[in-house]
Design a protein around this motif. Sequence first.
Motif, mmCIF file in Angstrom:
data_model
loop_
_atom_site.group_PDB
_atom_site.id
_atom_site.type_symbol
_atom_site.label_atom_id
_atom_site.label_comp_id
_atom_site.label_asym_id
_atom_site.label_seq_id
_atom_site.Cartn_x
_atom_site.Cartn_y
_atom_site.Cartn_z
ATOM 1 N N ALA A 180 -99.451 76.855 -14.178
ATOM 2 C CA ALA A 180 -98.097 77.412 -14.238
ATOM 3 C C ALA A 180 -97.505 77.553 -12.841
ATOM 4 C CB ALA A 180 -98.127 78.769 -14.946
ATOM 5 N N GLN A 181 -98.301 78.057 -11.911
ATOM 6 C CA GLN A 181 -97.804 78.213 -10.548
ATOM 7 C C GLN A 181 -97.548 76.853 -9.899
ATOM 8 O OE1 GLN A 181 -100.386 80.828 -8.355
ATOM 9 N NE2 GLN A 181 -99.968 82.582 -9.679
ATOM 10 N N ALA A 182 -98.318 75.840 -10.287
ATOM 11 C CA ALA A 182 -98.085 74.498 -9.752
ATOM 12 C C ALA A 182 -96.707 73.990 -10.143
ATOM 13 C CB ALA A 182 -99.168 73.545 -10.247
ATOM 14 N N ILE A 183 -96.250 74.342 -11.332
ATOM 15 C CA ILE A 183 -94.907 73.937 -11.770
ATOM 16 C C ILE A 183 -93.851 74.543 -10.849
ATOM 17 C CG2 ILE A 183 -93.210 74.298 -13.616
ATOM 18 C CD1 ILE A 183 -95.495 73.895 -15.604
ATOM 19 N N VAL A 184 -94.014 75.818 -10.502
ATOM 20 C CA VAL A 184 -93.061 76.463 -9.596
ATOM 21 C C VAL A 184 -93.140 75.851 -8.199
ATOM 22 C CG1 VAL A 184 -92.432 78.632 -8.484
ATOM 23 C CG2 VAL A 184 -93.032 78.611 -10.910
#
Length: 413
Positions: free
Chosen positions: A276-280
């Motif tokens: 999820a943080q990789a998407i941001v």
Amino acid sequence: MAVHLHAPDPASLLPIAGVRIGFAEAGVRKANRKDVTVFLLDEGVAVAGVFTQNRFCAAPVQVCRESLARVAEGGEGIRALVVNTGNANAGTGADGLQRARDTAASLAALVGVAPGQVLPFSTGVIMEQLPVDRITAALPQALSAARADNWAVAAEAIMTTDTVPKAFSRSVQIGGATVSITGISKGAGMIRPNMATMLGFLATDARVAPGLLPALALELAEGSFNRVTIDGDTSTNDSFVVMASQKADHAEIATWDSEEGRVLKAALLDVARTLAQAIVRDGEGATKFITVRVEGGKTAAECRQVAYAIAHSPLVKTAFFASDPNLGRILAAVGYAGIADLDQTGIDLFLDDVHVAVQGGRNPAYREEEGQRVMKQDEITVRVVLGRGDAVDTVWTCDFSHEYVTINADYRS
């Protein structure tokens, strides 16, 4: 332009026994790119999914929900997934629904299972007809390429405006056995999932009672993908799938309250949160990764409400892009977040280690050059203390740059 995010080393991604992945170039939207991915699941793999809350949901989301509902009622288990990029098959009416079903049926015929045992997923441009003929023509190629160690290629094949493939693995010890977990995700814009990610697939070889998976998928989404936003837009196609292949050499986990259950859930959440943080970090045009932590709320829900108000504010996000410590914009966002009985005199604001506001007003010790120092960093934490209780919640977001506008203005061209 991704913020501290690099393409995964394929060797770091653990194969999951019982799951094979293939890919193909179908020319769904553009030639000479991997745009169709298939997951082939052994019999007995447990599958659960969480999908967008956008009422204008895409055709494949509707088909997936129907198929998983049949499984929950005792129907035959899911045996394959088919994913295309370049076309969302959303806003396509009854014709789009039929095309999603036809895609699933085509793969089902090739692998010898019922159409309802195949879940279809799409991502890309909305309100364009899905080229089923191109996808089905490419399926034999995808099947012939199917291998257990194709996770890195799959992460690349599901991308749209992403600049970096997103994949991550970890292993844990459960009951004396090594358990593997691997996941991939895609997304860089139209990101404010009201349930999960844009597309995310998370698999483990752990032995888990199938009935535990639906609640697990929801809990993982809540702790990871439901805590990220890039632009506040909820996609029509958001889908997050959790798979447990039951191949690891340990006793079945029958409850999350056991030591083994807690260890596995924590490891799964770690992978989901990293994805999820990789998407941001790969947000369209992003130059900064921002953590918004709200403390001292009456409930976690109101902390999240305030955090999202900050994270969605174009004024806040553009200030971060410019490294401009115009931090009154953050307090303004706190004020309009919708907490009716919020007392502004109880609010403190921190920017990393810098105490900006005290009891709703500028901290007398605050110096703008300190705020400027933090704003120039490419990873920043905004911490708001509401002074109302003990609840805490966190959201991750990014800044808005000129590139975000350029990407979305030219997306279809």
